[in-house]
Design a protein around this motif. Sequence first.
Motif, short mmCIF file in Angstrom:
data_model
loop_
_atom_site.label_atom_id
_atom_site.label_comp_id
_atom_site.label_asym_id
_atom_site.label_seq_id
_atom_site.Cartn_x
_atom_site.Cartn_y
_atom_site.Cartn_z
N HIS A 302 19.63 -17.44 4.70
CA HIS A 302 19.46 -18.06 6.03
C HIS A 302 19.64 -17.01 7.13
N HIS A 303 20.18 -15.84 6.74
CA HIS A 303 20.24 -14.70 7.67
C HIS A 303 19.18 -13.66 7.34
N LEU A 304 18.90 -13.52 6.06
CA LEU A 304 17.97 -12.48 5.57
C LEU A 304 17.00 -13.16 4.61
N ARG A 305 15.97 -13.75 5.17
CA ARG A 305 15.04 -14.54 4.36
C ARG A 305 14.02 -13.65 3.63
N THR A 306 13.96 -12.38 4.02
CA THR A 306 12.92 -11.49 3.50
C THR A 306 12.77 -11.54 1.97
N PRO A 307 13.86 -11.42 1.19
CA PRO A 307 13.65 -11.42 -0.27
C PRO A 307 13.16 -12.77 -0.79
N ALA A 308 13.55 -13.88 -0.13
CA ALA A 308 13.07 -15.19 -0.56
C ALA A 308 11.60 -15.34 -0.18
N ALA A 309 11.25 -14.89 1.03
CA ALA A 309 9.87 -15.04 1.49
C ALA A 309 8.93 -14.17 0.67
N LYS A 310 9.36 -12.97 0.34
CA LYS A 310 8.47 -12.03 -0.36
C LYS A 310 8.73 -11.98 -1.86
N GLN A 311 9.72 -12.74 -2.30
CA GLN A 311 10.02 -12.80 -3.74
C GLN A 311 10.28 -11.41 -4.32
N HIS A 312 11.12 -10.67 -3.62
CA HIS A 312 11.49 -9.35 -4.16
C HIS A 312 13.01 -9.21 -4.19
N ASP A 313 13.48 -8.11 -4.77
CA ASP A 313 14.90 -7.77 -4.70
C ASP A 313 15.10 -6.93 -3.45
N GLN A 314 15.95 -7.40 -2.55
CA GLN A 314 16.22 -6.59 -1.36
C GLN A 314 17.07 -5.39 -1.80
N PRO A 315 16.63 -4.16 -1.52
CA PRO A 315 17.44 -3.01 -1.95
C PRO A 315 18.80 -3.01 -1.24
#
Length: 395
Positions: A302-315
Amino acid sequence: MITPRAAARAAGLPADELPAYVYDLAALDDHARAIRAALPGSVELYYAAKANPAPEILQALAPHVTGFEVSSGGELAHVRKAVPTLPVAFGGPGKTEAELRLALRLGTRRFHVESEGELRLLAELADEQPGDAPVDVLLRVNLPAGDDELDGAALAMGGRPGPFGLDPRRAEACLPLLRGRRLRLRGIHAHLASGLSEGAHLVVAARVADWARELADRHGLTLTEINVGGGMAVDYTRPAVPFDWNSYGAGLRDLAVRNPGLTLRVEPGRALTAYCGWYVTEVLDLKHSHGEAFAILRGGTHHLRTPAAKQHDQPFTVLPVDAWERPWPRPAALDEPVTLVGQLCTPKDTLARRVPVAELRVGDRVAFSMAGAYAWNISHHDFLMHPAPTFHFLD
Ligand SMILES: *Cc1c(COP(=O)(O)O)cnc(C)c1O
């Protein structure tokens, strides 16, 4: 991958300021300067504000960019306030009459037109502005992509049926609508995809330029600008391998030589700001479930949606915290893959899956990198009503 300044801030923040977004504005300044230097002087660099519109980010970019691309009335008013002196170009689908009026009132003189309907409306509104300078228009065109051309792209927005831009045939039908109005057709805009390598981007750019030249020849027009969009690749699996701006710049130089009289413009978002931000938090709990380790972090997607949106592992980087004051043993994962999740009651709240770590303990801090673009501002902040992160801009 974290800059020493960002790491020092991340480690030194009081626990009650976590989670936190930490931005290294000096690193952003260096990165933007290097990109500007890699591009030929004649190429205009616009920043797509939707990637991260924080005023501190816009102001840090201001010395290096020609202007800003905005995609709503809200972004337009925000960018005009944060950086009043630089030009804006107003793009994006579904512009309302109120937004177009606002843009004209605030002095916007460059529009990326997405449809015939929008062009008709803009022409009416521009005609109502007596005495003002004419309004410059680029037609956003959805050119067909060559075979395999957009294959590597993370997010294709053109080259196939879609809501963005004008079908090439309909773009031709727009030309008569411009005659006798206070609109000046300057050229063509094409943002076909996000996540293109430098080679793929140059192929698209060359085709946009060819198409624009042919259109101009067919209709006896003089076109002076093409905007070849943003979408320069950011590879979240290889944080240390950025888009190759030097070879891209060299390719644009060749393209400019082949198209004298045509100003080339690019409008990246992600590739400018992704690398300058970190989402910093701490491990609240750590457990093993059916043989796998899970770290539950303060905060989440809910603060960092990027990995959920892009379906990746956030480094991420682990920032060890050695102090442990509880009277019971400290839960830890040792030399094993760990799945990093947030506090939300949904399995989608996953920031990284089964990533090997040497050691991760309750109380350690974790800094997720590549969180400077499409991160906080695309996240669903209010879901579950956890507190917002704190924000830190390091000059
Ligand atoms: C989103 C967008 C951009 C920026 O895309 P990035 O992938 O962030 O570089 C540029 N132009 C348009 C029209 C866009 O919609």
